[in-house]
Design a protein around this motif. Structure first.
Motif, mmCIF file in Angstrom:
data_model
loop_
_atom_site.group_PDB
_atom_site.id
_atom_site.type_symbol
_atom_site.label_atom_id
_atom_site.label_comp_id
_atom_site.label_asym_id
_atom_site.label_seq_id
_atom_site.Cartn_x
_atom_site.Cartn_y
_atom_site.Cartn_z
ATOM 1 N N UNK A 426 -14.092 -45.767 -1.312
ATOM 2 C CA UNK A 426 -13.346 -45.072 -0.452
ATOM 3 C C UNK A 426 -12.221 -45.724 -0.213
ATOM 4 N N UNK A 427 -12.304 -46.700 0.610
ATOM 5 C CA UNK A 427 -11.344 -47.403 1.314
ATOM 6 C C UNK A 427 -10.124 -47.994 -0.073
ATOM 7 N N UNK A 428 -10.644 -48.250 -1.105
ATOM 8 C CA UNK A 428 -9.797 -48.423 -2.364
ATOM 9 C C UNK A 428 -8.893 -47.295 -2.701
ATOM 10 N N UNK A 429 -9.542 -46.317 -2.935
ATOM 11 C CA UNK A 429 -8.970 -44.957 -3.172
ATOM 12 C C UNK A 429 -7.944 -44.559 -2.256
ATOM 13 N N UNK A 430 -8.272 -44.866 -0.821
ATOM 14 C CA UNK A 430 -7.509 -44.479 0.221
ATOM 15 C C UNK A 430 -6.454 -45.138 0.372
ATOM 16 N N UNK A 431 -6.556 -46.603 -0.076
ATOM 17 C CA UNK A 431 -5.794 -47.735 0.282
ATOM 18 C C UNK A 431 -5.822 -48.162 1.697
ATOM 19 N N UNK A 432 -6.709 -47.984 2.256
ATOM 20 C CA UNK A 432 -6.912 -48.440 3.715
ATOM 21 C C UNK A 432 -8.198 -48.850 3.947
ATOM 22 N N UNK A 433 -8.397 -49.981 4.689
ATOM 23 C CA UNK A 433 -9.696 -50.753 5.116
ATOM 24 C C UNK A 433 -9.084 -51.168 6.557
ATOM 25 N N UNK A 434 -9.877 -50.689 7.584
ATOM 26 C CA UNK A 434 -9.387 -50.899 8.885
ATOM 27 C C UNK A 434 -10.011 -52.231 9.356
ATOM 28 N N UNK A 435 -9.109 -52.908 10.148
ATOM 29 C CA UNK A 435 -9.626 -54.360 10.744
ATOM 30 C C UNK A 435 -10.842 -53.700 11.755
ATOM 31 N N UNK A 436 -11.946 -54.668 11.555
ATOM 32 C CA UNK A 436 -13.054 -54.394 12.411
ATOM 33 C C UNK A 436 -12.520 -54.393 13.870
ATOM 34 N N UNK A 437 -11.870 -55.353 14.500
ATOM 35 C CA UNK A 437 -11.651 -55.676 15.932
ATOM 36 C C UNK A 437 -10.315 -54.953 16.367
ATOM 37 N N UNK A 438 -9.452 -54.815 15.707
ATOM 38 C CA UNK A 438 -8.244 -54.171 15.936
ATOM 39 C C UNK A 438 -7.975 -52.602 15.831
ATOM 40 N N UNK A 439 -7.966 -51.950 16.955
ATOM 41 C CA UNK A 439 -7.823 -50.727 16.844
ATOM 42 C C UNK A 439 -9.126 -49.791 16.605
#
Length: 493
Positions: A426-439
């Motif tokens: 899902x992250x690859x398809x959406x081109x977004x993987x959130x940093x765990x400690x930032x935001x």
């Protein structure tokens, strides 16, 4: 409507009507006393006769009833054997019906139990086949999955890591004694970080024991983090600015002259401050600090006289870190880009926060190191691909805060490892993987982060996938990851 009256009732009514006819005089007739007496006597007589008549009628009816019953019984007397046989057959039929009903009930229960038993056996066989295909063995005592011996042991590296941490604690104690009367940074404590201390380093890889050594400013000095561009998180070009502080009035207590207000003559016999020894342009120099630390470290090893009876060689990577305020974020000496980073660069590091996160998760869970097997699988199947282990570890940390910890053990292993790959897809398809400690609002409150980490917008680790070619390559590698996982679970390699 027609009424049928019994003969006895007709006779009684006739008698009553005759009595009434005699008692009712004709209109205008005169009745003397003698005639009246005779009529009263006649009335009494008739009443007596009527009473007798009624009694006789009742007696006749009872007699006729008895005679009718006797006649019926007498008429049925020749057939008593037939009636008895019929009654016997009825009783036998009823008795056999009861037995048959009870037998069918037991048989139905037996059929249900047999059917249920067959279904359970079939399900058990299917489960056994799946377990054989996956080659997964559940150890009840440890609740762990055991695969190939060469890369699945859990405790081997951790035991060595604990010994190394214990050794370094002794080294730090001795170093603190050595630098007590100097103006060099003071090593405070050590924290094991990275794959070895998190427990998922495969045995086939040569373990590198990574340790963060926290540094404190010496007496008369202060450390100030200089994070550089405020929009860059985590800061890659941050530095540690060293400043002198006034010690006037505390000189006896601190056993030193004030670097700011003492005269040059007074400072002639005092060791030079940190700005003149380990700094470059007022900033703490990583290379100078590392070179200096080797000297007291070598002295400590000589004092400890360490000897390994097993002749083991341990690769220890020591990183220096300056804590950012009172948070779990450090400015570390770890290089970000080889050969291009100035020696005064101390990039922000979340390694200590990550180690603390896994300790918190283990403390809340029933099994301390349950997450290790997931990281072992990820590290193994990622070999040679562009996905980094850190990206998979980030996915794991997100899922550990989203899925209850009791759903990560034992029989849930295959479901959770599938969740990891689905989340990554899902992250690859959406081109977004959130940093765990930032935001990230789901970071446990026990982990202390700088305010800008919590208030910032989520940092996207997959920003590079905006490039169409790299995105297509990532999608293809996802298929390769799935194939590798199936091969690992089925064949153990």
């Amino acid at each position: 409507m027609v009424f049928f009256l019994a003969p006895s009732l007709i006779m009684a009514l006739a008698f009553v009507f005759s009595l009434l006819a005699q008692r009712v005089p004709c209109v205008g007739d005169y009745l003397d006393e003698e005639t009246l007496n005779r009529m009263q006597q006649r009335e009494e007589y008739l009443q007596e006769q009527m009473t007798k008549l009624l009694l006789e009628i009742e007696e006749m009816e009872r007699a006729q009833g008895r005679m009718g019953l006797q006649a019926l019984l007498f008429a049925l007397l020749p057939y008593w054997k037939t009636v008895s046989v019929l009654c016997l057959f009825v009783f036998l039929f009823w008795f056999m019906w009861k037995i048959h009903k009870k037998f069918r009930g037991v048989e139905d229960d037996s059929d249900v139990e047999s059917s249920s038993s067959e279904e359970q056996q079939q399900e058990q066989q299917e489960l056994e086949q799946q377990e054989q295909q996956m080659q997964v063995v559940e150890v009840e005592a440890k609740d762990e999955f055991v695969f190939a011996e060469e890369f699945w042991p859990i405790h081997t590296h951790q035991e060595d890591g604990e010994q190394i941490l214990s050794l370094l604690h002794h080294l730090i104690d001795i170093c603190q004694h050595i630098v007590a009367d100097t103006f060099y940074p003071v090593p405070a404590h050590t924290t094991g970080v990275g794959s070895v201390y998190e427990g998922w380093c495969p045995l086939v890889n040569e373990p590198v024991f990574c340790v963060v050594v926290s540094l404190l400013a010496p007496r008369g000095h202060t450390f100030h983090p200089d994070l550089g561009a405020p929009e860059e998180l985590p800061a890659r070009n941050s530095r540690v600015r060293v400043e002198l502080e006034c010690t006037c009035g505390r000189e006896q207590e601190m056993r030193m002259r004030c670097f700011l207000h003492a005269s040059a003559a007074e400072l002639r016999n005092q060791q030079s401050n940190l700005l003149h020894s380990l700094c470059t342009d007022s900033y703490l120099d990583v290379e100078k600090t590392a070179h200096w630390f080797q000297k007291p470290d070598q002295k400590c090893l000589e004092m400890l006289q360490v000897t390994d009876v097993y002749k083991k060689i341990f690769l220890v990577e020591m990183l220096f870190g300056v804590q950012q305020d009172d948070t779990d974020i450090f400015l570390s000496s770890q290089e970000t880009e080889v050969g291009t980073t100035p020696s005064t660069t101390w990039p922000q590091s979340c390694a200590v926060a990550e180690a603390k996160f896994f300790l918190l998760v283990a403390a809340r869970a029933e099994e301390r190191n349950f997450y290790i097997r997931y990281m072992q699988v990820c590290a193994y199947i990622l070999a040679g691909l562009n996905f980094s282990v850190y990206e998979l570890k980030t996915v794991l940390m997100h899922l550990l805060t989203a899925i209850p910890l009791e759903s990560w053990h034992g029989r849930y292993f295959l479901e959770r490892i599938d969740d990891l790959l689905r989340y990554l897809r899902c992250c690859v398809e959406e081109k977004h993987l959130g940093h765990f400690f930032i935001g990230n609002e789901d970071v446990p409150a026990e982990i202390i982060l700088p305010q800008d980490f919590r208030e910032s917008e989520p940092l996207n680790l997959f920003q590079h996938l905006e490039d169409a070619e790299r995105h297509e390559q990532a999608l293809q590698e996802l298929e390769e990851l799935q194939d590798r996982l199936m091969s690992l679970l089925i064949y153990g390699k």
